[in-house]
Design an enzyme around this catalytic site. Structure first.
Site, PDB file in Angstrom:
ATOM      1  N   ILE A 196       0.828  -1.202   0.000  1.00 33.76           N
ATOM      2  CA  ILE A 196       0.000   0.000   0.000  1.00 33.76           C
ATOM      3  C   ILE A 196       0.866   1.257   0.000  1.00 33.76           C
ATOM      4  CG2 ILE A 196      -1.831   1.246   1.221  1.00 33.76           C
ATOM      5  CD1 ILE A 196      -2.690  -1.472   0.120  1.00 33.76           C
TER       6      ILE A 196
ATOM      7  N   LYS B 138      14.485 -11.159   5.439  1.00 31.22           N
ATOM      8  CA  LYS B 138      13.029 -11.063   5.472  1.00 31.22           C
ATOM      9  C   LYS B 138      12.672  -9.624   5.808  1.00 31.22           C
ATOM     10  CE  LYS B 138       9.468 -11.090   7.472  1.00 31.22           C
ATOM     11  NZ  LYS B 138       8.310 -10.151   7.368  1.00 31.22           N
ATOM     12  N   PRO B 139      12.298  -8.805   4.792  1.00 28.49           N
ATOM     13  CA  PRO B 139      11.900  -7.426   5.090  1.00 28.49           C
ATOM     14  C   PRO B 139      10.518  -7.377   5.719  1.00 28.49           C
ATOM     15  CG  PRO B 139      11.614  -7.887   2.749  1.00 28.49           C
ATOM     16  CD  PRO B 139      12.244  -9.107   3.352  1.00 28.49           C
TER      17      PRO B 139
ATOM     18  N   ALA C  52       8.184  -6.435  21.896  1.00 21.66           N
ATOM     19  CA  ALA C  52       7.371  -7.637  22.105  1.00 21.66           C
ATOM     20  C   ALA C  52       7.819  -8.766  21.179  1.00 21.66           C
ATOM     21  CB  ALA C  52       5.901  -7.315  21.879  1.00 21.66           C
TER      22      ALA C  52
ATOM     23  N   LEU D 144      20.219 -22.122  21.177  1.00 21.88           N
ATOM     24  CA  LEU D 144      21.603 -21.789  21.523  1.00 21.88           C
ATOM     25  C   LEU D 144      22.346 -21.142  20.354  1.00 21.88           C
ATOM     26  CD1 LEU D 144      22.596 -24.931  23.631  1.00 21.88           C
ATOM     27  CD2 LEU D 144      21.764 -22.724  24.443  1.00 21.88           C
TER      28      LEU D 144
ATOM     29  N   GLU E  94      17.776  -5.100  18.077  1.00 20.57           N
ATOM     30  CA  GLU E  94      17.658  -3.639  18.173  1.00 20.57           C
ATOM     31  C   GLU E  94      16.166  -3.354  18.204  1.00 20.57           C
ATOM     32  OE1 GLU E  94      16.959   0.154  17.058  1.00 20.57           O
ATOM     33  OE2 GLU E  94      17.739  -0.622  15.172  1.00 20.57           O
TER      34      GLU E  94
ATOM     35  N   GLY F 104      12.595  -1.459  20.591  1.00 14.83           N
ATOM     36  CA  GLY F 104      11.917  -0.181  20.742  1.00 14.83           C
ATOM     37  C   GLY F 104      12.705   0.825  21.554  1.00 14.83           C
TER      38      GLY F 104
ATOM     39  N   CYS G 201      12.963   4.551  16.046  1.00  9.78           N
ATOM     40  CA  CYS G 201      13.178   3.987  17.382  1.00  9.78           C
ATOM     41  C   CYS G 201      14.156   4.818  18.197  1.00  9.78           C
ATOM     42  CB  CYS G 201      13.652   2.544  17.277  1.00  9.78           C
ATOM     43  SG  CYS G 201      15.098   2.318  16.227  1.00  9.78           S
TER      44      CYS G 201
ATOM     45  N   GLU H 220       6.272   3.512  24.056  1.00 11.14           N
ATOM     46  CA  GLU H 220       6.719   3.961  22.743  1.00 11.14           C
ATOM     47  C   GLU H 220       5.501   4.225  21.863  1.00 11.14           C
ATOM     48  OE1 GLU H 220      10.077   2.511  19.584  1.00 11.14           O
ATOM     49  OE2 GLU H 220       8.581   1.028  20.167  1.00 11.14           O
TER      50      GLU H 220
END
Length: 490
Positions: free
Chosen positions: A29, A180-181, A236, A249, A255, A257, A289, A387
């Site tokens: 979109i 994976k974007p 999260a 392991l 990196e 919020g 961020c 945030e």
């Protein structure tokens, strides 16, 4: 700049373009209009497995790992060159995908990505070991080598920069990558796959799988063929990623919020400080961020600063990201816009004083929100503590340096922070006490590939940028050779 025509995107696996195994596609979109720009292939677990296998084959049998650091550096230099040669198209893609103003995309996103590949091209040939002096009758030395197959999982807000910050050092160290974007913003990742191929990167060294996080992202996290995960995203999801990868392991860089505090002391250069304050919370429409959404102001300046912000912020140009005069574009999607609306409604409920903004903007059907300044909230308000990830600034007063530091450190995040002061001793003293991975003094968002950043507390762990990032994509091996002339008889 006009809206580009975008061909439907496919997966890039093993140096080949292909549809997903299911044939499923997902819409991309344009956030400035709310209309569909194109579609991309939606990868499933089978496609992720194919990408990991291709990366594993390239790592174990291909030429990339066997190349010297200097040879890999030449390829990375070529990638940087191609980024700059294709800057106009990358700018258009990033603006279309994220809603970023083109006035920022070219000098910030595109140039930073090129800088990253150049920087790690130079560092690629510095990956050597060291001889260690020991009391052993032995010659001891260390070697550094690549980890293997790296999963790079990146967010929607800075697709080009945050993918380059992972892929460039991973490649410099000799690893192979599956990228994976973010679901919403895959376009520059697919374009970069074509540039990698043109630069001479061997097949399978970088693979791109587009699709939903709970499907493609989860499959990457759990795949046994992955040797390291580099993730940027929400706290999260970062917790979940750390749990899954930690159980296997494997190393992970997170990196996450942020909710940075920006401290303005009484001795600050107020004109420069206000400019930095506004930049810190409206940059990238607040979807940063390391933005500065919490402003802490010395009490003697409090009402003065509020007055200046109330007058200046509404004058920040908001509009079509393709307009070169635009400073603030749309939110990246409707769900992000709704989240901001919910926080501002809560600010009103908690007794916050809305000095400006506080509303959705009706512009061409896009996801726009007016830059908003909120004063007089208590420190325990969720609007202060959580945030927001949008163009909203909360402002609180403080009376002493100790109180300023206490307020700044009072959230669960610790990614960035900022100080406005003309007192050099204070700058050093306060910077040392702030719980953040990077502290800026008398400006904001001063970033360079040589300067590491990353989080503490709920903002994650590990570092992007600098030699620190390069080291995190390597493993150390020690070799100890006995110097004794005597043989051991059994």
């Amino acid at each position: 700049m006009s809206t580009p025509e975008i061909e439907p995107g496919r997966l890039f696996i093993g140096g080949r373009w292909r549809e997903s195994s299911s044939g499923s596609r997902t819409e991309v979109i344009d956030p400035s209009t709310g209309r569909v720009a194109t579609t991309v292939a939606e990868a499933g677990a089978t496609d992720v497995d194919a990408a990991v296998r291709a990366a594993r084959e390239a790592f174990e049998q291909g030429p990339w790992v066997a190349m010297s650091g200097r040879e890999r550096g030449r390829v990375l230099h070529r990638i940087a060159q191609l980024i700059r040669e294709n800057a106009e198209e990358l700018t258009a893609l990033e603006s279309l995908d994220v809603g970023k103003p083109v006035s920022l995309c070219r000098p910030v996103d595109v140039e930073t990505a090129a800088d990253q590949y150049e920087y790690y091209a130079a560092l690629a040939q510095t990956l050597d070991g060291a001889v260690r002096d020991t009391p052993l009758n032995a010659f001891a030395y260390t070697r550094r080598g690549p980890l293997g197959v790296v999963a790079a999982i990146t967010p929607f807000n800075f697709p080009l920069i945050l993918s380059s910050s992972k892929i460039a050092p991973a490649l410099a160290a000799g690893n192979t990558v599956v990228h994976k974007p973010a679901d919403e913003t895959p376009l520059s990742a697919l374009f970069m796959a074509g540039l990698f191929q043109r630069a001479g990167l061997p097949d399978g060294v970088v693979n791109v799988v587009t699709g939903a996080g709970p499907v493609a992202g989860e499959a990457l996290l759990r795949h046994p063929g992955i040797d390291k995960v580099a993730f940027t995203g929400s706290t999260a999801i970062g917790r979940h990623a750390a749990s899954v990868v930690g159980e296997a392991l494997k190393p992970v860089t997170l990196e996450l919020g942020g909710n940075a505090a920006h401290l303005v002391f009484e001795d600050a250069d107020l004109e420069k400080a206000i400019g930095a304050v506004i930049k810190a919370f409206v940059f990238n429409t607040g979807q940063f961020c390391m933005g500065g959404p919490r402003l802490l102001v010395a009490r003697p300046l409090y009402e003065t600063v509020l007055g200046i912000l109330a007058e200046a912020v509404p004058g920040v140009p908001v509009g079509d990201p393709r307009d070169p005069d635009t400073v603030v574009g749309p939110m990246a999607g409707d769900r992000h816009l709704k989240k901001v609306e919910e926080f501002v409604a809560l600010a009103r409920q908690d007794g916050g004083r809305i000095l400006c903004g506080g509303k959705r903007l009706d512009l061409n059907g896009g996801h726009y929100y007016a830059p908003t300044v909120v004063a007089d909230l208590s420190n325990d308000s969720p609007v202060v503590q959580e945030e927001i990830f949008g163009p909203v600034l909360t402002v609180q007063p403080f009376d002493t340096e100790d109180e300023a530091v206490e307020l700044a450190n009072s959230t669960r995040y610790g990614l960035a922070s900022g100080i406005q002061t003309t007192d050099l001793a204070r700058a050093h003293r306060v910077a040392d006490r702030l719980q953040a991975g990077i502290v800026w003094v008398n400006d904001w968002a001063m970033l360079d590939p040589a300067v590491p950043f990353g989080g503490v507390k709920d903002s994650g762990f590990g570092r992007e940028y600098g030699p620190e990032a390069l080291a995190s994509y390597t493993k150390a091996k020690s070799v100890v050779i006995s110097m004794s002339r005597r043989s051991v008889r059994v």
